[in-house]
Scaffold this active site. Sequence first.
Site, PDB file in Angstrom:
ATOM      1  N   GLY A 124      29.973 -38.795 -59.435  1.00  5.51           N
ATOM      2  CA  GLY A 124      30.170 -39.792 -60.486  1.00  5.51           C
ATOM      3  C   GLY A 124      31.577 -39.782 -61.037  1.00  5.51           C
ATOM      4  N   LEU A 125      32.435 -40.636 -60.494  1.00 11.15           N
ATOM      5  CA  LEU A 125      33.821 -40.715 -60.931  1.00 11.15           C
ATOM      6  C   LEU A 125      34.175 -42.113 -61.447  1.00 11.15           C
ATOM      7  CD1 LEU A 125      36.666 -39.430 -61.152  1.00 11.15           C
ATOM      8  CD2 LEU A 125      37.052 -40.137 -58.775  1.00 11.15           C
ATOM      9  N   PRO A 128      33.691 -48.567 -65.233  1.00  7.28           N
ATOM     10  CA  PRO A 128      34.123 -49.970 -65.362  1.00  7.28           C
ATOM     11  C   PRO A 128      35.620 -50.118 -65.606  1.00  7.28           C
ATOM     12  CG  PRO A 128      32.062 -49.637 -66.534  1.00  7.28           C
ATOM     13  CD  PRO A 128      32.501 -48.286 -66.065  1.00  7.28           C
ATOM     14  N   THR A 158      27.230 -44.054 -55.003  1.00  7.71           N
ATOM     15  CA  THR A 158      26.331 -43.898 -53.862  1.00  7.71           C
ATOM     16  C   THR A 158      25.273 -42.854 -54.186  1.00  7.71           C
ATOM     17  OG1 THR A 158      28.142 -44.430 -52.354  1.00  7.71           O
ATOM     18  CG2 THR A 158      26.217 -43.363 -51.399  1.00  7.71           C
ATOM     19  N   GLY A 360      30.301 -68.211 -31.476  1.00  7.45           N
ATOM     20  CA  GLY A 360      29.230 -68.632 -32.385  1.00  7.45           C
ATOM     21  C   GLY A 360      28.155 -67.588 -32.563  1.00  7.45           C
ATOM     22  N   GLU A 383      36.613 -44.846 -51.988  1.00  3.93           N
ATOM     23  CA  GLU A 383      37.336 -43.563 -51.942  1.00  3.93           C
ATOM     24  C   GLU A 383      38.855 -43.780 -51.885  1.00  3.93           C
ATOM     25  OE1 GLU A 383      35.826 -40.167 -49.933  1.00  3.93           O
ATOM     26  OE2 GLU A 383      33.868 -41.089 -49.647  1.00  3.93           O
TER      27      GLU A 383
END
Length: 404
Positions: A124-125, A128, A158, A360, A383
């Site tokens: 957790g780094l 916002p 993640t 296509g 990262e």
Amino acid sequence: MDRYLSTEHRAFQEEVREFSRERVEPIAGQLDREGRFPWENVKEMGERGWLGIPIPREYGGMGKDYLSYALAVEELARADASHSITVSAHTTLGTSPILTFGTEEQKERWVPLLARGQVLGGFGLTEPGAGSDASGTRTRAVREGAGWRLNGSKIFITHAGVGEIFTVTAVTDPERGSKGITSFVVCKPTVELDLAEGLGVGHFPGLGFTEGVRSGKKEDKLGWRASDTRELHLEDAFVPEKNQLGKEGRGFINFMKTLDAGRVGVAALSLGLAQGAFDVALRYTQERQQFGRKIWDFQTVQFRLADLATEIQAGKHLTYHAAWLQDQGRPFGKEAAMAKLYCSELCMRATTQAVQLLGGVGYTQDYPVERMMRDAKVCEIGEGTSEIQRIVIGRHLVREAFGS
């Protein structure tokens, strides 16, 4: 690649390649469409030891070198980036900070559970207001009794939903800037508890869950759709002193070291994506006919694939060399940034070219290259963006040239 790969390396690489072909490739498209986490394959990868490849045997890992880990990440990405990032994020981001910076008691408590794949880990780094500027962390930790009270929110994490063990950063001394950031380990139950308990993987009731830690909504992403990405909220979460990871004020420095190793993993993942897209394109050019002949017979097609093959080979040298340096205990930060920068941008080029060569049908879900192209983009962002990698490389160049 003989300079880097031993017979043991090649045997392990082939084992992962076979698993990817038989167990990952057939379901990758469906998992992508459904945005479903691959619990069944995660369980099998854990049983095979692949969630603890470079972790010492005394802590429940396979005890292999970092190059073996990079090979596994590469081979999984050749079939599906979501499986690959699950192993990569769990290993270098979820487990390695505890192994590297934790006390012996912390390592014995958490690392075997992670290395054996009993639970998944996360890192957790990002916040916002603190993405590329990781020193701009706003999550706050205030001393309270025999521990800390944490408040804040992390984003784009993640395994924030499916995972149970997380290393997070929080500001413990606002006056000291990046030197006032400290790392902590927090635990929460997986959001898919019934499924995890049914499979016997992903949940350990004896962890001692941290009240006030919860995951947010699952992100609806362009790519890596079978990988679990969410917010991680810390709401008056009390973290005891024994869960502080490393010395107070060393969180930022330690996380930057963690990211160096993580960049090798993302470089390997990017290589796998590029190789997987190349494989599909090469096969297609041998089968598809236009103007009365195989499209491979057109020189411009051969040139495109020759260029991609050359770039993929160059990417292997960069990535394997960075992993080799790490295994030798030598500085590898610059080389990791170079490998991550080159390979992440390469996989974007390779997957885009593959879609173009298929025409296509490359734009449809009949072939995996459209998924690979979507999966590739985040490799230039996660990262450390390409711009950040260039800054890191530039700083190394100046230090090497001028010693400052």
